[in-house]
Design a protein around this motif. Structure first.
Motif, PDB file in Angstrom:
ATOM      1  N   ASN A 146      -9.729  24.451  -3.595  1.00 49.71           N
ATOM      2  CA  ASN A 146     -11.167  24.675  -3.741  1.00 49.71           C
ATOM      3  C   ASN A 146     -11.717  24.032  -4.998  1.00 49.71           C
ATOM      4  O   ASN A 146     -12.850  23.525  -5.007  1.00 49.71           O
ATOM      5  CB  ASN A 146     -11.465  26.175  -3.766  1.00 49.71           C
ATOM      6  N   CYS A 147     -10.946  24.056  -6.072  1.00 48.05           N
ATOM      7  CA  CYS A 147     -11.406  23.439  -7.326  1.00 48.05           C
ATOM      8  C   CYS A 147     -11.458  21.914  -7.230  1.00 48.05           C
ATOM      9  O   CYS A 147     -12.357  21.273  -7.755  1.00 48.05           O
ATOM     10  CB  CYS A 147     -10.503  23.846  -8.488  1.00 48.05           C
ATOM     11  N   THR A 148     -10.466  21.330  -6.568  1.00 48.50           N
ATOM     12  CA  THR A 148     -10.360  19.871  -6.527  1.00 48.50           C
ATOM     13  C   THR A 148     -11.014  19.255  -5.306  1.00 48.50           C
ATOM     14  O   THR A 148     -11.337  18.064  -5.309  1.00 48.50           O
ATOM     15  CB  THR A 148      -8.885  19.445  -6.531  1.00 48.50           C
ATOM     16  N   GLY A 149     -11.202  20.050  -4.245  1.00 48.21           N
ATOM     17  CA  GLY A 149     -11.732  19.504  -3.001  1.00 48.21           C
ATOM     18  C   GLY A 149     -10.702  18.758  -2.184  1.00 48.21           C
ATOM     19  O   GLY A 149     -11.013  18.225  -1.116  1.00 48.21           O
ATOM     20  N   ARG A 150      -9.465  18.716  -2.644  1.00 51.59           N
ATOM     21  CA  ARG A 150      -8.399  18.028  -1.906  1.00 51.59           C
ATOM     22  C   ARG A 150      -7.758  19.003  -0.923  1.00 51.59           C
ATOM     23  O   ARG A 150      -7.310  20.083  -1.306  1.00 51.59           O
ATOM     24  CB  ARG A 150      -7.351  17.454  -2.850  1.00 51.59           C
ATOM     25  N   ARG A 151      -7.707  18.591   0.347  1.00 52.85           N
ATOM     26  CA  ARG A 151      -7.160  19.454   1.404  1.00 52.85           C
ATOM     27  C   ARG A 151      -5.930  18.806   2.023  1.00 52.85           C
ATOM     28  O   ARG A 151      -5.829  17.584   2.085  1.00 52.85           O
ATOM     29  CB  ARG A 151      -8.207  19.689   2.503  1.00 52.85           C
ATOM     30  N   TRP A 152      -5.034  19.653   2.502  1.00 54.96           N
ATOM     31  CA  TRP A 152      -3.878  19.138   3.210  1.00 54.96           C
ATOM     32  C   TRP A 152      -4.292  18.651   4.593  1.00 54.96           C
ATOM     33  O   TRP A 152      -5.068  19.298   5.288  1.00 54.96           O
ATOM     34  CB  TRP A 152      -2.819  20.221   3.343  1.00 54.96           C
TER      35      TRP A 152
END
Length: 688
Positions: A475-481
């Motif tokens: 959520n902090c980085t916006g990077r999703r698997w």
């Protein structure tokens, strides 16, 4: 003698290496215990160094003339790691636990002779009749310090409530004045801290630190179809650095997932409450030495497992509370810059939570029924099980609670009633149920939050230092698997998970301290038609085994059970097809007759030689011991192998139910030795 920080630092180098130095907060705790003989509650994140504090304090107290310290720890993994760490620092440490029962007498003599600096025990040991009545009184009279690890379990509000932890309150209340007490935990919110502090005493000091773990990168992966989680994991496991732990909510889920990942080419192993102590230790070392990509585990692998470079923790299914979740993910990233933490929720999670909540403590009428059948004569758990409508595991749990409440007593030979009045504490049980429901809702909120995940978990633990987002979570980085799944991998996983029957893991190591030792040879992994707790197959298998009236019909294709058995055998990927079938005899003639009919039918359908029943020796009774060392010792002389001789191929050993796995292992090992061929166990059902 006043302990010095220099001496404490010297001891630390023996535990943690030549460059290690105590931090100020660690020395604060040690000084309070050793120089001021205080009671302290230390609430610090996993990896802070709580074990170093109590080992150093124990040694400094011994140097000043105090007696041995008693450390109450919850899990064998914790004890093994801590004994090794203490010995590196020149601290004489010993442990009494279920894995070294044959060494208890020697260790207890060493404690009495003052040859032990630290004794580690499980909370359950406090209610072992011999230890409670013969060892503990003398130890308590001379003890130098008492340490309660994972002290949140003392509290009724602890997320991992264990009845025997309540017994510690009585131990602490009976200590002589001036004996320091240290309670440690990484998972306690304000409510639990207040409750534990109340148990220890009003003047207990509290040392509480921030719970952020800067190496952890938290994420939640929601798949449209949660049954695809094994395939997703098999696809993306290569993206996770190093080796790690994959947690499942049930034993069956852990074993099935381990098989699925194995089919996809990953070197993993299942680790559950059913895994034998010796095998657990082997698997722990395999993971520590990076010989495995992962252990697929239940919560049996939890508190105390120490691998500083653990690279990831994945949950296939969510624990029932954020506190439990925080504790389990704390295994990762202690000595690495980065560790990935992934939660894969399932649609069945809430149902599993509700099931475990439903078996926590029975209704008053059931408890009264149990109290009504207890007498002055000791009765075993097995005998009580036949008189009260409770499963074995639940019955044992209830008896422990009632023992702590003083209305039953565990003695040699089983359990007796004390005659004391008992009050069903409905308010307390209702409070625990409400707390459990609130924790479940909080876990669902963690899954759904779009805010910082680490901040959310720290908030659940009332971490007052939690003010800023972690900057690392999804959520902090916006990077999703990525949710993409490799089709070929998915196919291999699906084939394994939908294969007929279930695989039975093999016992690899004999228990310690008995006449046979080392690795087990000759017994291959087995198969069963299903698990008794399967939602789909379990009910019918339970009826079949309770009645035992089934006999095979001809033609076999029209039989109720033989086509299903044939499907399991046809799917069995054995190296060499078995040529001979043997039925495992039982002390119960009806069970032996049932198993023999099954085995003879299997031999006929498979065109294998029918070698008959492996009979129980005359006079041999039921082997009731659950402890592995005692069970194996009794089984070694249980069957008559005089008719067993060489065969021209592998042996299929048929039985009705596999529980601990020791019966087929002991019999199979002996058969392998006499036939010169590997033995493959087959059962209608397994209990795991």
């Amino acid at each position: 003698m006043t302990a010095t920080r220099a001496r404490a630092d010297e001891l630390l180098t023996g535990i943690a290496g030549p460059e290690a130095q105590l931090r100020d907060d660690q020395w604060t705790a040690i000084e309070a215990l050793v120089n001021h003989r205080r009671r302290m509650l230390v609430v610090q994140r996993t990896g802070w160094g709580k074990s170093a504090v109590y080992f150093i304090a124990a040694k400094l107290l011994r140097d000043s003339g105090a007696g041995a310290s008693l450390i109450i720890s919850p899990l064998l993994a914790l004890m093994r790691n801590q004994v090794a760490a203490a010995q590196r620092a020149g601290i004489r440490a010993a442990t009494l636990n279920s894995a070294n029962m044959t060494e208890w007498t020697e260790i207890e003599a060493q404690v009495a002779a003052g040859e032990v600096d630290v004794l580690l025990i499980s909370p359950e040991r406090l209610n072992n009749p011999g230890f409670r009545d013969e060892v503990l009184p003398a130890l308590a009279a001379t003890v130098g310090m008492v340490v309660v690890d994972e002290a949140h379990c003392i509290s009724d509000w602890g997320h991992d409530f264990r009845p025997d932890y309540r017994r510690i309150r009585d131990l602490l209340a009976g200590l002589r004045e001036g004996v320091p007490v240290l309670a440690t935990t990484a998972t306690a919110n304000d409510r639990v801290v207040t409750d534990v502090q109340k148990q220890l005493g009003a003047d207990t000091g509290v040392l509480r630190g921030g719970l952020d773990r800067e190496s952890l990168h938290l994420a939640v992966v929601r798949l449209p179809d949660t049954t695809a989680r094994p395939a997703w994991l098999a696809t993306h496991l290569a993206e996770l650095e190093g080796s790690g732990i994959i947690y499942c909510l049930t034993v069956a889920a852990a074993e099935d997932l381990a098989e699925a990942l194995d089919a996809a080419g990953w070197n993993v192993a299942a680790y559950t409450g059913r895994t034998e102590a010796g095998e657990r230790e082997r698997l722990e070392h395999a993971l520590i030495n990076n010989e495995l990509k992962a252990l697929v585990a239940t919560s049996a692998l939890g508190m105390g497992f120490d691998k500083p470079d653990l690279g990831f923790v994945v949950h296939v299914g969510a624990p029932a509370s954020p506190v439990s979740y925080y504790q389990q993910i704390g295994r990762a990233g202690r000595g690495t810059e980065r560790a990935d933490v992934i939660l894969l929720p399932g649609v069945e999670d809430r149902e599993i939570w509700e099931y475990f909540a439903s078996v926590s403590f029975p209704e008053e009428a059931t408890v009264r029924q149990l109290l009504g059948v207890l007498t002055d004569e000791p009765q075993s758990t097995m005998k009580l099980e036949a008189q009260v409508d409770l499963s074995r595991s639940r019955l044992e749990q209830v008896l422990k609670v009632l023992d702590v409440d003083g209305v039953v007593r565990r003695v040699k030979g089983g359990w007796t009633g004390t005659g004391q009045e008992w009050h069903y504490d409905a308010a307390r049980y209702a409070g625990l149920a409400q707390a459990r429901t609130a924790e479940q809702e909080a876990m669902l909120a963690y899954e759904a939050t779009d805010s910082c995940r680490m901040l959310f978990l720290r908030g659940q633990l009332d971490d007052v230092t939690a003010t800023a987002p972690c900057g690392r979570c999804d959520n902090c980085t916006g990077r999703r698997w990525d949710t993409v799944i490799d089709e070929a991998t998915a196919q291999r996983v699906a084939e394994r998970l939908t294969a007929p029957g279930v695989r039975l893991s093999q016992r690899r190591q004999w228990p310690t301290g008995i006449s046979v030792r080392g690795r087990i040879h000759g017994v291959e992994p087995g198969r069963a038609l299903g698990r008794l707790n399967d939602i789909a197959r379990g009910p019918a298998l339970n009826v079949l085994l309770a009645d035992r009236s089934w006999r095979p019909t001809t033609p076999w294709q029209q039989d109720t059970w033989l086509p299903r058995i044939v499907a399991v055998l046809a799917d069995w990927d054995w190296d060499t097809r078995p040529t001979t079938v043997v039925a495992l005899g039982s002390h119960d003639p009806a069970a032996t007759e049932f198993t023999a009919a099954l085995a003879e039918a299997v031999a006929a359908v498979g065109r294998m030689a029918w070698a008959g029943v492996l009979p129980v020796r005359p006079g041999a009774g039921e082997v009731a011991a659950q402890n592995s060392a005692y069970r194996v010792t009794a089984l070694l002389d249980h069957w008559d192998f005089s008719s067993a001789g060489p065969t021209d191929g592998p042996v299929l050993l048929v039985t009705d139910v596999i529980d601990t796995g020791w019966s087929v292992t002991v019999a199979g090992s002996a058969l392998a030795e006499r036939t010169g061929q590997p033995v493959l166990p087959f059962a209608l059902a397994s209990r795991g």
